[in-house]
Structure formats: structure tokens, C-alpha cells
Design an enzyme around this catalytic site. Structure first.
Site, PDB file in Angstrom:
ATOM      1  CB  CYS A   4      -0.835  -0.069   1.226  1.00 41.71           C
ATOM      2  SG  CYS A   4      -1.783   1.674   1.522  1.00 41.71           S
ATOM      3  CB  CYS A   7       1.159   1.170   4.392  1.00 36.83           C
ATOM      4  SG  CYS A   7      -0.648   0.845   5.295  1.00 36.83           S
ATOM      5  CG  ASP A  30      -3.208  14.437  -4.316  1.00 30.42           C
ATOM      6  OD1 ASP A  30      -3.893  13.920  -3.850  1.00 30.42           O
ATOM      7  OD2 ASP A  30      -2.747  14.421  -5.138  1.00 30.42           O
ATOM      8  N   GLY A  93     -14.725   6.135  -7.880  1.00 24.95           N
ATOM      9  CA  GLY A  93     -13.463   6.853  -8.185  1.00 24.95           C
ATOM     10  C   GLY A  93     -12.231   6.886  -7.309  1.00 24.95           C
ATOM     11  CG  HIS A 100      -7.526   8.829   0.253  1.00 28.99           C
ATOM     12  ND1 HIS A 100      -7.508   7.589  -0.105  1.00 28.99           N
ATOM     13  CD2 HIS A 100      -7.697   9.653  -0.740  1.00 28.99           C
ATOM     14  CE1 HIS A 100      -7.901   7.498  -1.314  1.00 28.99           C
ATOM     15  NE2 HIS A 100      -7.847   8.633  -1.898  1.00 28.99           N
TER      16      HIS A 100
END
Ligand code: AMP
Ligand code: ZN
Length: 114
Positions: A4, A7, A30, A93, A100
Site C-alpha cells: 500500500c 502505508c 497530494d 473513483g 483518505h
């Protein structure tokens, strides 16, 4: 979850620009911002998406909202406003399978959700 990416960000195996961190929660910028302020807030526990939230996660999920408030104030978007988006699953999506919360702000967003 060894495969992940979020993670890996939590474990500092991948770089990120951290804006908030405590024992349960991490927030970082982001990598592909769609608004001037675009921050992701995540639980450190691997939860794939909203479908996997358990009663034991309620305190962490609740705290995420006070963290969002702090980040919004620090980023200077609290007064003018912002949008929180949580995508869940294929139709929602969701691309990264670790829960998150997107904080989107820094410009006037449209009124339409889809
Ligand atoms: P979602 O479509 O809701 O799953 O959103 C996933 C978000 O994660 C997208 O906005 C991506 O730009 C962002 N993202 C993917 N990889 C990274 C990364 N390594 N660091 C920061 N943000 C990322
Ligand atoms: Zn994860």
C-alpha cells in the site's frame, strides 16, 4: 499492508510533504494537486475504504475532522471554505486503497459534485 503506497508514506519508505502527524493520523500534500491547496488526511491504521471502518475506528475518524479544521486554518482556507471528498470503491473513483480524506481549497469550487 506491504504493497500500500500510503502505508509506505506512513512508514517513510516513500517521500511526502507532511503537514500534520500524530500517533493515529498523517496528513500530506497530494502529489497531483487539483486545487491550490490539496491535502490528504489518512488514518495510520490501514483501512481500505469507508466500507472497512469498524466501531474501534470511530475515535480516529472523528479526530480526522478536528485535524482537518486545524489544517484548513493553517493553510489559510478556513474562512473562505473548502471541500472534503472521500472516494469509496470503483464507482466512487477511489484509486488508492487506503482510506483518505481530500482537503480541496484555495479557489472557488463549483456547486456540482458530479
Ligand atoms: P483517490 O482517487 O481518492 O483514491 O485519490 C488518490 C489520490 O492520491 C490522488 O489525488 C493522487 O494524486 C494521490 N496520490 C497518489 N500517490 C501519491 C503519493 N505518492 N503522494 C501523494 N499523493 C499521492
Ligand atoms: Zn495502507
Amino acid at each position: 499492508m506491504s504493497d500500500c503506497i500510503f502505508c509506505k508514506i506512513i512508514n517513510k519508505e516513500l517521500p511526502s510533504t507532511v503537514v500534520y502527524e500524530d500517533e493515529q493520523i498523517l496528513a500530506f500534500k497530494d502529489i497531483n494537486p487539483v486545487t491550490p491547496v490539496h491535502i490528504l488526511v489518512i488514518p495510520k491504521k490501514h483501512i481500505s475504504n469507508l466500507n472497512e471502518v469498524e466501531p474501534e475506528d470511530e475515535a480516529t475518524i472523528g479526530k480526522i475532522y478536528t485535524v482537518i479544521k486545524q489544517i484548513a486554518r493553517k493553510e489559510g482556507i478556513a474562512e473562505k471554505g473548502y471541500r472534503i471528498i472521500v472516494n469509496c470503491g470503483e464507482d466512487g473513483g477511489q484509486e488508492v486503497g487506503h482510506l483518505h480524506f481530500h482537503i480541496l481549497g484555495g479557489k472557488k469550487l463549483g456547486t456540482k459534485i458530479v
